[in-house]
Design a protein around this motif. Structure first.
Motif, PDB file in Angstrom:
ATOM      1  N   MET A   1       0.817  -1.192   0.000  1.00 21.82           N
ATOM      2  CA  MET A   1       0.000   0.000   0.000  1.00 21.82           C
ATOM      3  C   MET A   1       0.864   1.261   0.000  1.00 21.82           C
ATOM      4  SD  MET A   1      -3.079   0.892  -0.199  1.00 21.82           S
ATOM      5  CE  MET A   1      -4.528   1.569   0.485  1.00 21.82           C
ATOM      6  N   THR A   2       2.013   1.206   0.623  1.00 13.51           N
ATOM      7  CA  THR A   2       2.906   2.348   0.687  1.00 13.51           C
ATOM      8  C   THR A   2       3.363   2.756  -0.711  1.00 13.51           C
ATOM      9  OG1 THR A   2       3.652   1.697   2.860  1.00 13.51           O
ATOM     10  CG2 THR A   2       5.049   3.220   1.668  1.00 13.51           C
ATOM     11  N   ASP A   3       3.642   1.772  -1.562  1.00 12.80           N
ATOM     12  CA  ASP A   3       4.077   2.094  -2.918  1.00 12.80           C
ATOM     13  C   ASP A   3       2.985   2.853  -3.673  1.00 12.80           C
ATOM     14  OD1 ASP A   3       6.508   0.900  -2.505  1.00 12.80           O
ATOM     15  OD2 ASP A   3       5.912  -1.019  -3.391  1.00 12.80           O
ATOM     16  N   LEU A   4       1.730   2.435  -3.516  1.00 18.11           N
ATOM     17  CA  LEU A   4       0.620   3.116  -4.174  1.00 18.11           C
ATOM     18  C   LEU A   4       0.458   4.530  -3.619  1.00 18.11           C
ATOM     19  CD1 LEU A   4      -1.709   3.138  -6.173  1.00 18.11           C
ATOM     20  CD2 LEU A   4      -3.148   2.122  -4.396  1.00 18.11           C
ATOM     21  N   SER A   5       0.546   4.673  -2.305  1.00 22.47           N
ATOM     22  CA  SER A   5       0.448   6.001  -1.685  1.00 22.47           C
ATOM     23  C   SER A   5       1.567   6.908  -2.167  1.00 22.47           C
ATOM     24  CB  SER A   5       0.504   5.889  -0.164  1.00 22.47           C
ATOM     25  OG  SER A   5      -0.618   5.213   0.328  1.00 22.47           O
ATOM     26  N   PHE A   7       3.211   6.672  -4.940  1.00 21.90           N
ATOM     27  CA  PHE A   7       2.950   6.964  -6.352  1.00 21.90           C
ATOM     28  C   PHE A   7       1.891   8.058  -6.489  1.00 21.90           C
ATOM     29  CE2 PHE A   7       0.647   5.985 -10.357  1.00 21.90           C
ATOM     30  CZ  PHE A   7       1.667   6.311 -11.238  1.00 21.90           C
ATOM     31  N   MET A   8       0.821   7.964  -5.688  1.00 28.61           N
ATOM     32  CA  MET A   8      -0.249   8.961  -5.758  1.00 28.61           C
ATOM     33  C   MET A   8       0.248  10.329  -5.286  1.00 28.61           C
ATOM     34  SD  MET A   8      -3.627   6.746  -4.848  1.00 28.61           S
ATOM     35  CE  MET A   8      -4.812   7.918  -5.482  1.00 28.61           C
ATOM     36  N   PHE A   9       1.091  10.349  -4.267  1.00 31.11           N
ATOM     37  CA  PHE A   9       1.676  11.622  -3.817  1.00 31.11           C
ATOM     38  C   PHE A   9       2.599  12.212  -4.883  1.00 31.11           C
ATOM     39  CE2 PHE A   9       0.508  10.480   0.600  1.00 31.11           C
ATOM     40  CZ  PHE A   9      -0.166  11.658   0.908  1.00 31.11           C
ATOM     41  N   THR A  10       3.305  11.349  -5.610  1.00 37.47           N
ATOM     42  CA  THR A  10       4.160  11.813  -6.697  1.00 37.47           C
ATOM     43  C   THR A  10       3.315  12.426  -7.821  1.00 37.47           C
ATOM     44  OG1 THR A  10       5.792  10.103  -6.196  1.00 37.47           O
ATOM     45  CG2 THR A  10       5.900  11.101  -8.401  1.00 37.47           C
ATOM     46  N   LEU A  11       2.157  11.824  -8.073  1.00 33.03           N
ATOM     47  CA  LEU A  11       1.272  12.330  -9.121  1.00 33.03           C
ATOM     48  C   LEU A  11       0.499  13.583  -8.711  1.00 33.03           C
ATOM     49  CD1 LEU A  11      -0.393   9.137 -10.659  1.00 33.03           C
ATOM     50  CD2 LEU A  11       1.441  10.546 -11.615  1.00 33.03           C
ATOM     51  N   TYR A  12       0.402  13.839  -7.412  1.00 29.52           N
ATOM     52  CA  TYR A  12      -0.449  14.914  -6.910  1.00 29.52           C
ATOM     53  C   TYR A  12      -0.226  16.265  -7.582  1.00 29.52           C
ATOM     54  CZ  TYR A  12      -2.467  18.446  -3.919  1.00 29.52           C
ATOM     55  OH  TYR A  12      -3.155  19.534  -3.469  1.00 29.52           O
ATOM     56  N   PRO A  13       1.004  16.794  -7.674  1.00 27.79           N
ATOM     57  CA  PRO A  13       1.152  18.117  -8.306  1.00 27.79           C
ATOM     58  C   PRO A  13       0.724  18.124  -9.772  1.00 27.79           C
ATOM     59  CG  PRO A  13       3.289  17.282  -7.553  1.00 27.79           C
ATOM     60  CD  PRO A  13       2.261  16.283  -7.159  1.00 27.79           C
ATOM     61  N   LEU A  75     -11.653  13.412 -13.518  1.00 28.99           N
ATOM     62  CA  LEU A  75     -10.596  12.398 -13.348  1.00 28.99           C
ATOM     63  C   LEU A  75      -9.464  12.904 -12.462  1.00 28.99           C
ATOM     64  CD1 LEU A  75     -10.423  10.878 -16.947  1.00 28.99           C
ATOM     65  CD2 LEU A  75     -11.470   9.866 -14.890  1.00 28.99           C
ATOM     66  N   ALA A  76      -8.992  14.109 -12.730  1.00 28.02           N
ATOM     67  CA  ALA A  76      -7.901  14.661 -11.917  1.00 28.02           C
ATOM     68  C   ALA A  76      -8.389  14.919 -10.490  1.00 28.02           C
ATOM     69  CB  ALA A  76      -7.369  15.945 -12.545  1.00 28.02           C
ATOM     70  N   GLY A  77      -9.619  15.383 -10.352  1.00 27.97           N
ATOM     71  CA  GLY A  77     -10.177  15.621  -9.021  1.00 27.97           C
ATOM     72  C   GLY A  77     -10.306  14.331  -8.219  1.00 27.97           C
ATOM     73  N   LEU A  78     -10.786  13.287  -8.871  1.00 26.15           N
ATOM     74  CA  LEU A  78     -10.913  12.002  -8.171  1.00 26.15           C
ATOM     75  C   LEU A  78      -9.552  11.427  -7.800  1.00 26.15           C
ATOM     76  CD1 LEU A  78     -13.859  10.375 -10.134  1.00 26.15           C
ATOM     77  CD2 LEU A  78     -13.881  11.208  -7.765  1.00 26.15           C
ATOM     78  N   LEU A  79      -8.569  11.622  -8.662  1.00 27.70           N
ATOM     79  CA  LEU A  79      -7.210  11.169  -8.329  1.00 27.70           C
ATOM     80  C   LEU A  79      -6.728  11.859  -7.055  1.00 27.70           C
ATOM     81  CD1 LEU A  79      -4.734   9.475  -9.110  1.00 27.70           C
ATOM     82  CD2 LEU A  79      -3.951  11.424 -10.452  1.00 27.70           C
ATOM     83  N   MET A  80      -7.006  13.148  -6.944  1.00 24.22           N
ATOM     84  CA  MET A  80      -6.604  13.867  -5.727  1.00 24.22           C
ATOM     85  C   MET A  80      -7.423  13.411  -4.526  1.00 24.22           C
ATOM     86  SD  MET A  80      -5.749  17.737  -7.011  1.00 24.22           S
ATOM     87  CE  MET A  80      -7.379  18.063  -7.642  1.00 24.22           C
ATOM     88  N   VAL A  81      -8.716  13.211  -4.718  1.00 23.11           N
ATOM     89  CA  VAL A  81      -9.581  12.781  -3.604  1.00 23.11           C
ATOM     90  C   VAL A  81      -9.122  11.435  -3.045  1.00 23.11           C
ATOM     91  CG1 VAL A  81     -11.910  11.895  -3.103  1.00 23.11           C
ATOM     92  CG2 VAL A  81     -11.634  14.100  -4.217  1.00 23.11           C
TER      93      VAL A  81
END
Length: 152
Positions: A1-5, A7-13, A75-81
């Motif tokens: 799960m840490t890898d996914l988190s 990755f999502m934090f990397t994608l956030y900006p 899509l971008a909003g849901l990715l952030m949510v």
């Protein structure tokens, strides 16, 4: 799960940047299309051959700008949510923003219906009614921006 988190934090900006650009494009269309409808109602009969021009402009605005911008916004909003830890659901702001975005999407579909009515020669609204409709995205935008900035 840490890898996914991670990755999502990397994608956030990137997601946030894309979200802001898409929202700006979508909002521009949501502000402009009702104004086009005002002109369509009030001017199309006065100017020869303008009806097909209005229909083309409205159709292209809806299909080529507004729809893709709405989809990218979502899509971008849901990715952030769904980025873990980004949204604190115990506050009111994510709920007011979410409800307002859903309402904005509903308004988008109302405009699509109004366009179809124009295309089928079945418009029943006046220029004044379209001017009033033009205030809906403004009100929703105010709610969304205040929700996100103040995070009540």
């Amino acid at each position: 799960m840490t890898d996914l988190s991670d990755f999502m934090f990397t994608l956030y900006p990137y997601a946030k940047s894309l979200h802001i650009m898409a929202v700006l494009s979508w909002m521009a269309g949501l502000f402009y299309l009702p104004r086009l409808f005002v002109y369509h109602v009030e001017q199309a009969e006065k100017v020869q051959q303008s009806l097909p021009i209005f229909l083309m402009m409205e159709d292209k605005l809806l299909r080529l700008i507004m729809r893709p911008a709405m989809i990218v916004t979502w899509l971008a909003g849901l990715l952030m949510v769904f980025t873990p830890g980004l949204v604190d659901w115990t506050y009111i702001w994510p709920w007011t923003k979410g409800a307002s975005v859903i309402a904005m999407t509903g308004f988008h579909y109302v405009l699509m219906k109004r366009y179809r009515d124009f295309a089928n020669g079945q418009n029943t609204l006046t220029g004044r009614q379209y001017r009033l409709l033009n205030e809906v995205p403004t009100l929703l935008m105010v709610i969304i921006v205040i929700s996100v900035v103040f995070k009540f």
